[in-house]
Write an enzyme that holds these catalytic residues in place. Structure first.
Site, PDB file in Angstrom:
ATOM      1  N   LYS A 149       0.805  -1.360  -0.141  1.00 51.63           N
ATOM      2  CA  LYS A 149       0.053  -0.174   0.104  1.00 51.63           C
ATOM      3  C   LYS A 149       0.894   1.112   0.151  1.00 51.63           C
ATOM      4  O   LYS A 149       1.466   1.517   0.988  1.00 51.63           O
ATOM      5  CB  LYS A 149      -1.108  -0.005   1.084  1.00 51.63           C
ATOM      6  CG  LYS A 149      -2.067   1.055   1.135  1.00 51.63           C
ATOM      7  CD  LYS A 149      -2.542   1.750   2.058  1.00 51.63           C
ATOM      8  CE  LYS A 149      -1.937   2.807   2.493  1.00 51.63           C
ATOM      9  NZ  LYS A 149      -1.863   4.298   1.737  1.00 51.63           N
ATOM     10  N   GLY A 159       7.063   4.905   7.830  1.00 44.88           N
ATOM     11  CA  GLY A 159       6.465   6.002   7.966  1.00 44.88           C
ATOM     12  C   GLY A 159       6.833   6.661   9.217  1.00 44.88           C
ATOM     13  O   GLY A 159       8.038   6.557   9.832  1.00 44.88           O
ATOM     14  N   SER A 160       5.810   7.589   9.681  1.00 45.57           N
ATOM     15  CA  SER A 160       6.017   8.327  10.781  1.00 45.57           C
ATOM     16  C   SER A 160       5.985   7.672  12.095  1.00 45.57           C
ATOM     17  O   SER A 160       5.327   6.598  12.259  1.00 45.57           O
ATOM     18  CB  SER A 160       5.192   9.510  10.767  1.00 45.57           C
ATOM     19  OG  SER A 160       3.651   8.855  10.982  1.00 45.57           O
ATOM     20  N   THR A 161       6.395   7.926  13.122  1.00 48.74           N
ATOM     21  CA  THR A 161       6.523   7.341  14.509  1.00 48.74           C
ATOM     22  C   THR A 161       4.865   7.395  14.889  1.00 48.74           C
ATOM     23  O   THR A 161       4.673   6.201  15.574  1.00 48.74           O
ATOM     24  CB  THR A 161       7.291   8.180  15.644  1.00 48.74           C
ATOM     25  OG1 THR A 161       8.904   7.965  14.869  1.00 48.74           O
ATOM     26  CG2 THR A 161       7.339   7.517  16.856  1.00 48.74           C
ATOM     27  N   THR A 169       2.106   6.917  13.491  1.00 48.99           N
ATOM     28  CA  THR A 169       1.499   5.989  12.755  1.00 48.99           C
ATOM     29  C   THR A 169       2.154   4.692  13.186  1.00 48.99           C
ATOM     30  O   THR A 169       1.415   3.637  13.254  1.00 48.99           O
ATOM     31  CB  THR A 169       1.392   6.235  11.183  1.00 48.99           C
ATOM     32  OG1 THR A 169       1.270   7.422  10.892  1.00 48.99           O
ATOM     33  CG2 THR A 169       0.766   5.088  10.407  1.00 48.99           C
ATOM     34  N   GLY A 170       3.524   4.497  13.214  1.00 45.01           N
ATOM     35  CA  GLY A 170       4.139   3.235  13.452  1.00 45.01           C
ATOM     36  C   GLY A 170       3.608   2.711  14.801  1.00 45.01           C
ATOM     37  O   GLY A 170       3.350   1.428  15.241  1.00 45.01           O
ATOM     38  N   GLU A 221      10.178   1.041  10.345  1.00 39.94           N
ATOM     39  CA  GLU A 221      11.125   2.002  10.092  1.00 39.94           C
ATOM     40  C   GLU A 221      10.493   3.364  10.299  1.00 39.94           C
ATOM     41  O   GLU A 221       9.956   3.744   9.426  1.00 39.94           O
ATOM     42  CB  GLU A 221      11.722   1.777   8.692  1.00 39.94           C
ATOM     43  CG  GLU A 221      12.421   0.549   8.551  1.00 39.94           C
ATOM     44  CD  GLU A 221      13.805   0.443   9.109  1.00 39.94           C
ATOM     45  OE1 GLU A 221      14.380   1.393   9.358  1.00 39.94           O
ATOM     46  OE2 GLU A 221      14.074  -0.739   9.178  1.00 39.94           O
ATOM     47  N   CYS A 236      14.268  10.079   5.745  1.00 40.84           N
ATOM     48  CA  CYS A 236      14.279   9.862   7.090  1.00 40.84           C
ATOM     49  C   CYS A 236      15.408  10.024   7.830  1.00 40.84           C
ATOM     50  O   CYS A 236      15.658  10.420   9.026  1.00 40.84           O
ATOM     51  CB  CYS A 236      13.749   8.449   7.463  1.00 40.84           C
ATOM     52  SG  CYS A 236      14.802   7.170   6.405  1.00 40.84           S
ATOM     53  N   GLU A 269      10.383  16.114  14.393  1.00 45.15           N
ATOM     54  CA  GLU A 269      10.686  15.658  13.133  1.00 45.15           C
ATOM     55  C   GLU A 269      10.038  16.671  12.225  1.00 45.15           C
ATOM     56  O   GLU A 269       8.758  16.642  11.996  1.00 45.15           O
ATOM     57  CB  GLU A 269      10.546  14.279  12.519  1.00 45.15           C
ATOM     58  CG  GLU A 269      10.976  13.933  11.302  1.00 45.15           C
ATOM     59  CD  GLU A 269      10.580  12.661  10.747  1.00 45.15           C
ATOM     60  OE1 GLU A 269       9.437  11.948  11.081  1.00 45.15           O
ATOM     61  OE2 GLU A 269      11.558  12.040  10.330  1.00 45.15           O
TER      62      GLU A 269
END
Ligand code: NDP
Length: 497
Positions: free
Chosen positions: A195, A248-250, A252-253, A270, A304, A401
């Site tokens: 996705k 992706g971003s922290t 969402t992770g 990651e 990143c 970030e």
């Protein structure tokens, strides 16, 4: 200024009514909504993709699961699987300019960068991973405490493909990071649903066609486009998705990790970074200035591992500040399709506003700002690059970030102060040390909280060098000879004889 002309076949691809790529073919979404794709250089719509529904995602998972149960791909000989993936790399090479242009048009990045890192990098990473298909090994061993005592056992381990993998891809390098999310799973014999971000979905769709052309069996590699909050969320919560490989971003992770934990699905993350550079007084200033200019501003800082915080020992501070200021004033700004423009638009209007918000709040807090060139087109998603001198640690831009063309530069009294401030962050993705001292190069990196530490460079990545984050920058490592371990289960087989 040399503006690259859009290839007719790229234009034809943009004009297509894209569906979802499921079971080796195009299939319409069962919903009617479409997602527009924008050219960040002009702000205009250049295409649209399907907005996958829950039913679409379920179909894609069923296709991947069906192909996994059929075992065609996982039971193929490793050498045959490797050949298919090498063919895929050759097709990316054949279509390199097509893919590079498509990437620049949807992501905004420089066409030079797209050619080198997206279509060029994708080929290198695919070939590296393809080679790992033939190097999956287990162990053989005697059982040391047999029961009953006179019995004899021999045991061995097999690395088996983990199952159905969801690869969730961010928008900053959609093709290259897409390859990182998809290829190790394929090389291990898994079936995959990718996705891409709703902002940059196009190159993955073309990549899916190339995978089929290369010989990846139907259903083994599927691509769904849609919203993260719906399509992405459904994928990571689906009970038949065995593993999620996410970049992706922290925030969402963390959310994905919670979903995966609730059903004990495997997950690799990651995530984001706030990556520091420590510049010691004995560093080579010209190397520091050219290296950090690239590390901070390439792809508008939307990397990143980009360097966003620089701590310079006092004796070298003025030299580095003046050098970076000159570099900023020399930067050319323009659309990614202009191969002479170093600074290009950021990916979207929403991201432009977010980055601008960080800059505005730093300005309002009284930070000393050094600005780069002005945006050429008011409709494009440009952000004026900036250097922020000695900002207050309380300003959000110094701690969060930003993921934009912004770097902070801070004077420090000693290496110890630099180290303490560099490590004072929840992130731990990457960092760099700039020095001519062998002692410092040996002693400081082990004390730097980051998954990767570069000495006298920054953002150098390689397929053979493991990459990933400590702390809130992630869980797991991509790349390296052990990469496929995260896509296999170890099975012990114990034989009494
Ligand atoms: P996001 O976290 O916003 O999105 C990443 C992907 O997740 C997108 O495909 C997104 O879809 C999808 N997504 C969003 N919400 C959900 C959800 N609830 N469930 C499942 N999937 C979801 O990151 P960005 O795309 O903004 O990418 C930038 C970030 O990626 C930065 O933080 C950067 O540091 C990080 N990054 C980390 C790297 C690393 O190796 N450590 C490398 C590159 C980037 P959609 O876009 O459609 O919402």
């Amino acid at each position: 200024m040399t503006v690259v002309s859009v290839l007719p076949e790229v234009q034809a691809f943009l004009d297509r009514h894209h569906g979802l790529y499921i079971d080796g073919t195009w299939t319409p979404s069962n919903g009617r909504e479409r997602l527009s794709v924008f050219n960040p250089a002009t702000g205009s719509v250049i295409g649209s993709v399907a907005d996958a529904t829950v039913e679409d995602i379920d179909r894609a998972v069923a296709s991947a699961r069906g192909s996994f149960l059929k075992r065609t791909w996982r039971d193929m000989s490793p050498a045959a699987r490797e050949r298919v993936l090498l063919r895929l790399a050759d097709l990316v090479e054949r279509d390199a300019e097509f893919l590079a242009q498509l990437e620049t048009l949807e992501q905004g990045q420089s066409i030079t960068l797209s050619r080198i890192l997206e279509s060029g990098g994708a080929q290198s990473w695919i070939r590296y991973v393809a080679g790992l298909s033939t190097k999956i090994t287990g162990q053989t061993f005697d059982v040391s405490i047999p029961l009953p005592l006179e019995a004899r056992y021999t045991a061995y381990t097999r690395k088996e493909p983990i199952g159905v993998v969801a690869g969730i891809i961010p928008w900053n390098f959609p093709l290259l990071i897409g390859v990182w999310k998809v290829l190790p799973a394929l090389a291990a014999g898994c079936s995959v649903i990718a996705k891409p971000s709703e902002t940059t979905p196009l190159t993955m769709l073309r990549f899916a066609e190339l995978a089929t052309e290369a010989g990846v069996p139907d259903g083994v590699f599927n691509v769904v486009t849609g919203l993260g909050s719906l399509a992405g969320e459904r994928l990571v919560r689906h009970h038949n998705v065995t593993k999620v490989s996410f970049t992706g971003s922290t925030p969402t992770g963390k959310r994905i990790a919670e979903h995966c934990a609730s059903r004990l699905a495997r997950v690799s993350l990651e995530l984001g970074g706030k990556n520091p550079a420590i510049v010691l007084a004995d560093a080579d200033p010209s190397r520091v200035i050219s290296g950090l200019t690239m590390a901070g501003f390439m792809n508008q800082g939307q990397i990143c591992a980009a360097c966003s915080r620089v701590y310079v020992e006092a004796p070298l501070f003025d030299t580095v500040a003046a050098g970076l200021q000159n570099a900023l004033s020399d930067m050319s700004i323009g659309p990614g399709m202009d191969d002479a423009a170093f600074i290009n638009p950021v990916v979207s209007a929403a991201h432009q506003m977010k980055v601008q918000g960080f800059l505005d709040s730093a300005s309002e807090a009284g930070a000393e700002m050094v600005w780069g060139p002005q945006a050429p087109d008011p409709h494009g998603f440009y952000v004026r690059p900036a250097l922020v001198i000695n900002p207050d640690d309380a300003v959000p831009l110094t701690r969060d970030e930003v993921f934009g063309p912004v770097m902070t530069l801070t004077r420090v009294a000693s290496a110890e102060e630099a180290l303490a401030r560099a490590n004072d962050t929840p992130f731990g993705l990457a960092s760099s040390l700039w020095t001519r001292s062998v002692d410092a190069a040996m002693r400081l990196p082990p004390r730097m909280d980051a998954g990767t530490v570069w000495v006298n460079s920054h953002v150098m990545i390689d397929p053979n060098m493991p990459f990933g984050g400590m702390k809130e920058s992630g869980i797991g490592r991509d790349f390296g000879t052990g990469w496929l371990d995260a896509f296999t289960e170890t099975k012990s087989i114990c034989i009494q004889h």
